[in-house]
Design an enzyme around this catalytic site. Sequence first.
Site, PDB file in Angstrom:
ATOM      1  N   ASP A  51      -4.675   6.672  10.462  1.00 58.71           N
ATOM      2  CA  ASP A  51      -4.184   5.375  10.947  1.00 58.71           C
ATOM      3  C   ASP A  51      -2.734   5.441  11.434  1.00 58.71           C
ATOM      4  O   ASP A  51      -2.241   4.506  12.050  1.00 58.71           O
ATOM      5  CB  ASP A  51      -4.345   4.280   9.888  1.00 58.71           C
ATOM      6  CG  ASP A  51      -3.519   4.508   8.622  1.00 58.71           C
ATOM      7  OD1 ASP A  51      -2.675   5.435   8.582  1.00 58.71           O
ATOM      8  OD2 ASP A  51      -3.726   3.750   7.652  1.00 58.71           O
ATOM      9  N   HIS A  55      -0.192   5.180   6.944  1.00 59.52           N
ATOM     10  CA  HIS A  55      -0.157   5.561   5.527  1.00 59.52           C
ATOM     11  C   HIS A  55       0.029   7.065   5.372  1.00 59.52           C
ATOM     12  O   HIS A  55      -0.700   7.842   5.977  1.00 59.52           O
ATOM     13  CB  HIS A  55      -1.439   5.094   4.827  1.00 59.52           C
ATOM     14  CG  HIS A  55      -1.577   3.613   4.807  1.00 59.52           C
ATOM     15  ND1 HIS A  55      -2.343   2.933   5.734  1.00 59.52           N
ATOM     16  CD2 HIS A  55      -1.019   2.685   4.004  1.00 59.52           C
ATOM     17  CE1 HIS A  55      -2.252   1.631   5.483  1.00 59.52           C
ATOM     18  NE2 HIS A  55      -1.456   1.458   4.434  1.00 59.52           N
ATOM     19  N   SER A  89       0.813  -1.221   0.000  1.00 56.04           N
ATOM     20  CA  SER A  89       0.000   0.000   0.000  1.00 56.04           C
ATOM     21  C   SER A  89       0.845   1.268   0.000  1.00 56.04           C
ATOM     22  O   SER A  89       0.409   2.305  -0.498  1.00 56.04           O
ATOM     23  CB  SER A  89      -0.935   0.016   1.214  1.00 56.04           C
ATOM     24  OG  SER A  89      -0.178  -0.043   2.421  1.00 56.04           O
ATOM     25  N   GLY A 134      -2.031  -4.257   1.084  1.00 54.85           N
ATOM     26  CA  GLY A 134      -2.164  -5.476   1.879  1.00 54.85           C
ATOM     27  C   GLY A 134      -1.148  -6.550   1.559  1.00 54.85           C
ATOM     28  O   GLY A 134      -1.089  -7.581   2.240  1.00 54.85           O
ATOM     29  N   ASN A 156       3.735  -5.126   6.086  1.00 53.73           N
ATOM     30  CA  ASN A 156       2.557  -5.943   6.413  1.00 53.73           C
ATOM     31  C   ASN A 156       2.946  -7.266   7.066  1.00 53.73           C
ATOM     32  O   ASN A 156       2.193  -7.806   7.870  1.00 53.73           O
ATOM     33  CB  ASN A 156       1.702  -6.188   5.169  1.00 53.73           C
ATOM     34  CG  ASN A 156       1.002  -4.924   4.720  1.00 53.73           C
ATOM     35  OD1 ASN A 156       0.518  -4.145   5.524  1.00 53.73           O
ATOM     36  ND2 ASN A 156       0.973  -4.704   3.411  1.00 53.73           N
TER      37      ASN A 156
END
Length: 190
Positions: free
Chosen positions: A162, A165, A12, A51, A79
């Site tokens: 979050d 990001h 991402s 992801g 991730n």
Amino acid sequence: MMMKQIIFFGDSLTQGYGLRDPAKAAFPALIQKRLDEVGNGFNVINAGLSGDTTFSALNRLKSVLKMQTDIFVLELGANDLIRGHSASDVEANLQHMIDLVKHDHPSAPILLLGMELPEWIPGAKAAGYRNIYTRLADKNQIHLVPFLLEGVAGIPHLNMFDGIHPLAEGYEIIAKNVWKTLKVVMETMQ
């Protein structure tokens, strides 16, 4: 003459998750803009997938490597950490990807984009992650940006709610970080 191509392969952070217009604001797009300004005939392909782990990315790498690849930029691992994958598995998967790129595109330089863990993450698992990217870069004699999120991670106004990001402003900094090393990679090709 065919335009040279840079493949950005990642998760991402490469794809530009959460941005209003990733095709214009993700760091590969910003790199393309810089390349267009300096006019050196490179085309950028953003092969980021939100992801993705080093495990899932291995499954799609073969199809990406069917594309013309003059420079390969590899950004993965965040991730895996979030999902608790072992550092040794992550390192082995990244090494396997590097091997595949070298096999399919032996003349393409590889640029590895490193991840760092926040200091507050405790334990042996975290310790194992700390040197993966430096070890891989040294072992494979490939270029390295030690920390992709340098100057962005942990700075609230540069990141989405979050805290993981980047916002468009954060991607501007990331693009500058990557550009410094990518420029060196491109110079070695001439």
